[in-house]
Every structure is written in structure tokens, then in C-alpha cells.
Design a protein around this motif. Structure first.
Motif, short mmCIF file in Angstrom:
data_model
loop_
_atom_site.label_atom_id
_atom_site.label_comp_id
_atom_site.label_asym_id
_atom_site.label_seq_id
_atom_site.Cartn_x
_atom_site.Cartn_y
_atom_site.Cartn_z
N ASN A 312 -10.77 2.40 6.05
CA ASN A 312 -10.95 1.34 5.06
C ASN A 312 -10.14 1.60 3.80
O ASN A 312 -9.42 0.72 3.31
N THR A 313 -10.21 2.82 3.26
CA THR A 313 -9.49 3.14 2.03
C THR A 313 -7.99 3.02 2.22
O THR A 313 -7.29 2.43 1.39
N ASN A 315 -6.37 1.21 4.38
CA ASN A 315 -6.00 -0.20 4.54
C ASN A 315 -6.03 -0.95 3.22
O ASN A 315 -5.20 -1.82 2.99
N GLN A 316 -7.00 -0.62 2.35
CA GLN A 316 -7.03 -1.26 1.02
C GLN A 316 -5.73 -0.99 0.28
O GLN A 316 -5.07 -1.90 -0.23
N ILE A 319 -2.64 -2.73 2.01
CA ILE A 319 -2.58 -4.20 1.86
C ILE A 319 -2.16 -4.59 0.46
O ILE A 319 -1.37 -5.52 0.27
N LEU A 320 -2.62 -3.86 -0.55
CA LEU A 320 -2.19 -4.17 -1.91
C LEU A 320 -0.68 -3.89 -2.07
O LEU A 320 0.02 -4.63 -2.76
N ARG A 323 1.30 -6.65 -0.29
CA ARG A 323 1.27 -7.86 -1.07
C ARG A 323 2.22 -7.76 -2.27
O ARG A 323 2.98 -8.69 -2.54
N SER A 324 2.21 -6.65 -2.95
CA SER A 324 3.11 -6.48 -4.09
C SER A 324 4.57 -6.50 -3.65
O SER A 324 5.43 -7.03 -4.34
#
Lengths: 435, 435
Positions: A312-313, A315-316, A319-320, A323-324
Motif C-alpha cells: 500500500n505505501t 503504491n501511494q 501513484i503520486l 501523476r506528477s
């Protein structure tokens, strides 16, 4: 279906927009889809083919004779034929090429020469081109003679005698300026334009940023090649996000809702097999510590927590970053600050969540050493997960690969196996000589 | 920064589009961002605030005096003020409301009364409205008097004397039709329009399907309320996909690249904690079988394979369902066929992948009974995973919730714990009395 029903169906389809027919076809099972498709007039075929999804297009085209395909293509512009080209049988494509005149054939080949991610592949030729030495009255007369304007004509493209784009003339300036004024005086000469070889993602950002409807596409000499319209940009954004989403779970391509089970199965095997392969790596790492687990079986129970938080960590973070990167916000200076921030955050979360999970483990097993090992493993695991979550997209981007594709599967497999290794390794170091 | 540098910075910003200024501000660390923000003329403030992301907007507004905010808002339309409203301090908002005239205040309150997912919340008021009893010459004279048209004016909206929308007049018809013709004769009376209370997702599908640039928004009586433009639709699509993507890993909202570590950490805790909670469920399920694992420690090693395939398969199914729901392709008839297809596919994949994994396990451990249990667990696990992957989005959709949000975390936690239960349960049934 008898003849009469078929006629009634055809009458209904005649009243519909091709996009609506496409939507109906996509929602029909294969047998009914075929009946409906046969009922559609030859005239509409081409436009419906343009509107359906890739997967459904293949089922429709596979049931058409080469002759029918050539007829359908006859009603389309060259840029529309280019959109279909990848799905057409070679024989039909050759016939279509032969049916075009020299200029059209050149246009078609031009568009097909660009890659899917380049502006050129999505440009169309429906632009109104005017010379810079005309006055507005002459332009208005020209438009009146045309009678009908292509969709999305919000501006005319102004070129000089060499075909070099000099400016744009928004259509409403014809209404708000005097007819005697010259195009060169009224046009806007500071305008957004794109190179045919430019990345479509970049053009899409410009469309969003400046709220464009259409913009000229030029070659390296500034000569007008075509135009890019907002509908192509909307399609691109939609395609890209769909593709990213499907790729994330390893579905290789869009699926026809009603394709055969066998075809769908094959479409989904790729990453299921990769997942199994990477899971076997985890298996082997746990296998190394089987004697440790035998001495303290609680370790086996606690492993899922390590895997869940690491994945989870990581992937967070990834993904950020993805996106950037997509928004073009990451510069070399930013990058260093960003890495530092994410790692600080990992240390903070590692400490807090390490304590929390350690406490829960103590509640469950009343074993302080086990709780401490769990907390320590959680801390290291989060640092590793964030590092991997930073590294994969940044490296993929650096080497010119799409950071959105594949990152999630790679990341989860690394955080899983590293997590197990860290947790069981720490356990064997600190817990086992107690036994 | 001395006075001279500040002046030079301001000169540079004066030449830029507000969207470009927004992009620069977003890419700057907090301290530098503040300096740059101070250098921007009061005139541009409002438009820059509109362009930056929500997270960055908050940092910019927090440094502004109420007076400055009111001044910035003074340069904006009411629909633009509505877009900012959620981020403005209450005191500034009250001052802004007082500075508007009655009509503007009514407009602003109208727009603010709609929810974020309704068309009304994204409509703007920049439409050109003409009466149906005019002729084209009068319209042309009116446009000439206006001098400038709002962005994205591709058509005028034709209303009768009660404000009921009767048709649309594409701007180019002013150029291609005779000035003596009446608006009522030239307008298109079969046109796409939206209810202010309609879902924006539905409007977005219509924009994509019919390649619209702008469309009238009406109330339940057909009275013109505003217009919806393609730029709002592009923003919506982008916002929605971003939100889905971030929600999938439990990042609650967009993050300012340079927000404090503490703020970012809080933004990411939600699902990290949910993940830990659900992982503890898995932990407890494995805990039930600790004696089984002690007798056959290979089970502990093999658990990650069960979790990986279950999660992947379930997610594949759920993402295809979520996508079909978003495209409006799932009807009651379709649904049954689709469920049948996905379950058949699960049985097929369960058999094939069950055999494959069983064979690999046999290679590793040379234990035929263990391999058979693994294959059987894999088969049941895939059926369960696909069932859950179907059930969660379909049920969420049925009860009016967004199927894209939360599905992945819920699904993974269920497939994990069910997977462990099935695998270890089968093992304790079939393998343990051997020992």
C-alpha cells in the motif's frame, strides 16, 4: 428476424447518430449484434465503425466482405480511414488505397507514418485555410460558398503563399470586425500550434491549460499539416486512463463484453502468470526461513500485515510520482526535494505505524521481543517500499518508458518478497536464540 | 529578493497566461512560491487561483488578506467565483456576496446550490442568448455591438419570450445563411441539452458521444439556466480519473507536491490503517491454523501464491465491471450474461492455473497430496475472487455509490482472508490426518 422486422429495425437505425448505434451494438451479445449490424445501411457503416471500441470493431469487420469495407471507407475522410487502418484486412486496405486519388493517398500515408503517441496520428484535415493577403469580405464570401463548415471549426488557419502558418483567425472576428480589414491585421499571430511529431500527451496538456478547441499542426518548417481538435484530445485522455487502469491489473487490451470466454481468458493470463511467478519468489524466500517459522509459528500469521502495508505505501508513493510526471511537474531540482520528502514521510509513518502494529502484536501474543521485531520490520519495510515506489516510475520515465504501465505489479512483487525477507530475517536474528 | 528583482519577476509574470503562472507556482517549493505569488499583480490573482490545483490553492489563499481576496474575486464572473467558493474563508465570502448586485448574487447562489456531481455546479453563464423572432441581420448587429464573444462560443442559444430554449444557432450559420432569414428558420431545434440537476457523468458521456463544444443547461421547465462547455467536461474527466486513481491506494485528496510531511502523512493514513486492520483479519484466520502449519510448514511458504492470484483475478473482474458501468453498458439482461461469462472464465482459469500451480508445488515439494490441495484451493479461490469482484461494484452501483471508490481495498482484503481460509482449511481436512 423476418424481412419486415429487419426493415423496421433499419428504419429505427436510420434515425440514430452513429455514436448511438455504436453504443447499442456494444451492448448486444454477438448473435444479436450481427443481426443488427446487417440491418444498418451501407452508408452508415464507416461512421459506426469509427465510433465502436477496438474490440467490438474487430467482430464487426470480421463479418464484412472486402467490397463492403471498401464501400464503407468510401464515405470517410482520409483521417477517418487512418483511424480504422489498424483493424482492416490487408486486402481491403489495398483496395481502399487504390480507390483514393494521389493527394488523398499521400495524406493517408502521412498520417499512418506517425506513431500512436504522436500528434500526427490524431490530426484531421478538416481545417479551413485562408491566405494572409485576403480581406475579411473575401473570407466571408468563401465561407458562404462552402456553405457548411467542418465540425469544431472555431478558427481559420492563416497561411502565406508557401503554406507556412502565420496566424489564426477566430471565426467570430468575421462578425466583429469590418469587412474591409485585412486578414493579416485581424488575425492572432501569437497562437498555440503543435509539431506533427510531438507527443500527444504534451498537446493534451496544452489543450487543457489553454482551453483550446482546435489548433494547427505543422511540420518542422512551420508548414500546415492538419489540425488537432478537442474531441481527439478527449478520446486520448479517455484511452490513456482506460489503458492505464486495465494495464494495472494485467488485462492486455479492451475487452468486448461478449467476446468468447476463451478469448477473454487469454487476455487476462499475462499478468496472472507474472503474479504467480513473483509469488513463487516470495514462496522461496519464506522457504528459507521454514525452520524459523517452525520455532515461532506466530511469524506465519503476521506475514500478511507486512505484505499489506509495504504494498500500500509503495503504491501511494508511486501513484503520486506517476501523476506528477504526467502533469510535467517534476524537474531535476524538484526531484531531489520530493525524494527527500517521501523518505522523511516513510520514516515518520514507519515509526508511528511500527509502534502501532508492534503494540497490537504485543496485545495478541504478549511477546515483547516479537512485538519489537515486528515494529522494526515495519519501519525498514516502509522505507524500502517508498524507495521502490520512487525508483520504479522515475527510472522507467528516465529510460523513456511509460511509468504508469507495469509499475504496480513490479512494485508489489518487490515489496512482498523484501517485506518477508526483512521480517523473517530480523526474526531469525533476534528471536531464535531465545528458543 | 530586492525591489528590482521583484519588479523584473512581475514583468515576466505579466506576459504569461494564468494557467502557465499556475503551473510555475505548483512546481515551486513553499517559500519560493510565496515570493512569486506576492509578485503577481492583483489583477491576475483570481484567474491564477482558478487554475491551480485545490491543494495549492489553499496555500495561496491562506496568505491573502480578506481585502485582497475580495479584490481578486472582483475580476471574476459569478460562475468562476463559485468554483473558488469552497476554498475561501467565510469572512471573505460574505464580503464578496455583499459586493455583488442582486442578479449576480442569485446566480452565484444558484450554482452553489448544486452538488459537485451535478451539471449545475459546472455550468457557466457566458452564453449568448438570442430571441427566436429576430432575423440573422439583427443577430449579426448584436454580435458586432458586443465586440467580443465569450470563450467556447460555437453556438448561440435561442429562447422564446419566456426564456424557454427553442433551439441552437451554430455561429457559422450567420455566415452561411442570408441576413433576411429568421432565427427560427435557421436554428437547429433538435439539439442536445442538459438538466441542471442531471449527473455530470451522464453529460460527459453525451459530450464524448456527440463531440460537443457547448450545450444549454435548462431547469425542469426548459428555461435556460446556463451552458456547459467542453473545458469543464475535460476538467471533470481528469478530476474523476485522478480521484479514482488516488482513492485506489487510499490517498484522500490531491497533494501539493511541497506540502509539509505531516500534512501528507495524514492524507495517506486512512487506508493504510484500514489495510492494517484487514490484514489483522487475515492474521487471525491464519492463527486458527497455526497447529496445521506447525505440522506442514510448507503451507506458510505457499500462502502468498493464494493471496496474489485471488487479488489479481478479483481486481481484473471488478475493473472491467467498473468500466462497463461507467460506460453505461450494463443492462439487466447483459448483467446475467456477464456474470455467467465471468464465472465460466473463473472456472476455466481455476482449472488451468490450478493444474499449473499444483505441478509447480509438486516440483518443489514432491508431495502429491499437497499439490492436489494447492490446485483445489486455487480453483475455489478464483471462483470466490471473481464472485467478490462481481459483487462489490455491482452492489455499490445498485445502492447508488461510486463503484470505483473503495472496491479494490475491500476486494483484496476479502480475497486474502478467504484465500487463506480456503487453502489452510483444505489442508487441515486432507493433509493433517496423514501425519
Amino acid at each position: 428476424l423476418n424481412k419486415q422486422q429487419q426493415n423496421r429495425l433499419q428504419e429505427k437505425f436510420d434515425l440514430l447518430h452513429p455514436a448511438d448505434i455504436a453504443y447499442i451494438l456494444e451492448s448486444l451479445p454477438l448473435d444479436q449484434r450481427q443481426i443488427a449490424w446487417d440491418a444498418i445501411k451501407i452508408d452508415d457503416d464507416g461512421h459506426v465503425l469509427l465510433e465502436v471500441s477496438d474490440a467490438v470493431r474487430q467482430t464487426l469487420i470480421s463479418s464484412m466482405e472486402a467490397e463492403e469495407i471498401v464501400n464503407a471507407a468510401g464515405k470517410l475522410n482520409t483521417d477517418e480511414i487512418a483511424d480504422l487502418a489498424a483493424d482492416l484486412p490487408k486486402r481491403a486496405m489495398l483496395k481502399i488505397l487504390r480507390s483514393l486519388n494521389n493527394k488523398e493517398r499521400k495524406h493517408l500515408n502521412d498520417i499512418l507514418s506517425y506513431q500512436e503517441n504522436q500528434v500526427g496520428s490524431r490530426m484531421d484535415l478538416g481545417m479551413i485555410v485562408i491566405q494572409d493577403d485576403l480581406n475579411l469580405k473575401a473570407v466571408a464570401a468563401y465561407i458562404r460558398k462552402l456553405g457548411k463548415l467542418p465540425k469544431h471549426t472555431d478558427k481559420f488557419f492563416v497561411v502565406d503563399q508557401h503554406g507556412i502558418v502565420k496566424g489564426i483567425l477566430p471565426i467570430h472576428r468575421l462578425l466583429t470586425h469590418l469587412p474591409v480589414q485585412s486578414v493579416a491585421d485581424v488575425m492572432i499571430s501569437d497562437f498555440v500550434h503543435f509539431q506533427a511529431g510531438q507527443e500527444i500527451a504534451e498537446a493534451s496538456r496544452a489543450f487543457e491549460r489553454y482551453d483550446l478547441i482546435s489548433a494547427p499542426v505543422v511540420d518542422s518548417d512551420g508548414r500546415l499539416q492538419g489540425r488537432l481538435c478537442v474531441d481527439s484530445i478527449v478520446d486520448f485522455i479517455r484511452d490513456k486512463t482506460d489503458e492505464d487502469m486495465l494495464a494495472k491489473v494485467g488485462v492486455s487490451e479492451e475487452e468486448d463484453l461478449f467476446s468468447s470466454v476463451w478469448k477473454s481468458a487469454k487476455n487476462r493470463w499475462g499478468w496472472l502468470l507474472i503474479n504467480i511467478a513473483t509469488a513463487f519468489v516470495s514462496t522461496r524466500i519464506i522457504g528459507l526461513f521454514e525452520d524459523v517459522i517452525l520455532q515461532l509459528v506466530a511469524l506465519a500469521s503476521l506475514m500478511p500485515i507486512i505484505a499489506a502495508t509495504g504494498g500500500n505505501t509503495g503504491n501511494q508513493t508511486s501513484i503520486l510520482i506517476i501523476r506528477s510526471l504526467a502533469l510535467g511537474q517534476i524537474t531535476p531540482v524538484n526531484k531531489r526535494r520530493l525524494i527527500k520528502k517521501e523518505l522523511t514521510l516513510a520514516a515518520l509513518n514507519g515509526t508511528l505505524i511500527g509502534f502501532l502494529v508492534g503494540f497490537l502484536v504485543w496485545l495478541l501474543y504478549r511477546d515483547l521481543a516479537l512485538a519489537a521485531v515486528m515494529a522494526m520490520a515495519m519501519f525498514i519495510n516502509l522505507i524500502v517500499a517508498v524507495s521502490v515506489g520512487l525508483a520504479i516510475p522515475l527510472l522507467r520515465y528516465k529510460f523513456g518508458k511509460d511509468p504508469a504501465i507495469g509499475t504496480s505489479v513490479m512494485l508489489t512483487s518487490i515489496t512482498d518478497s523484501m517485506g518477508f525477507f526483512i521480517f523473517l530475517g530480523l526474526a531469525s536474528l533476534f528471536l531464535i536464540h531465545r528458543v
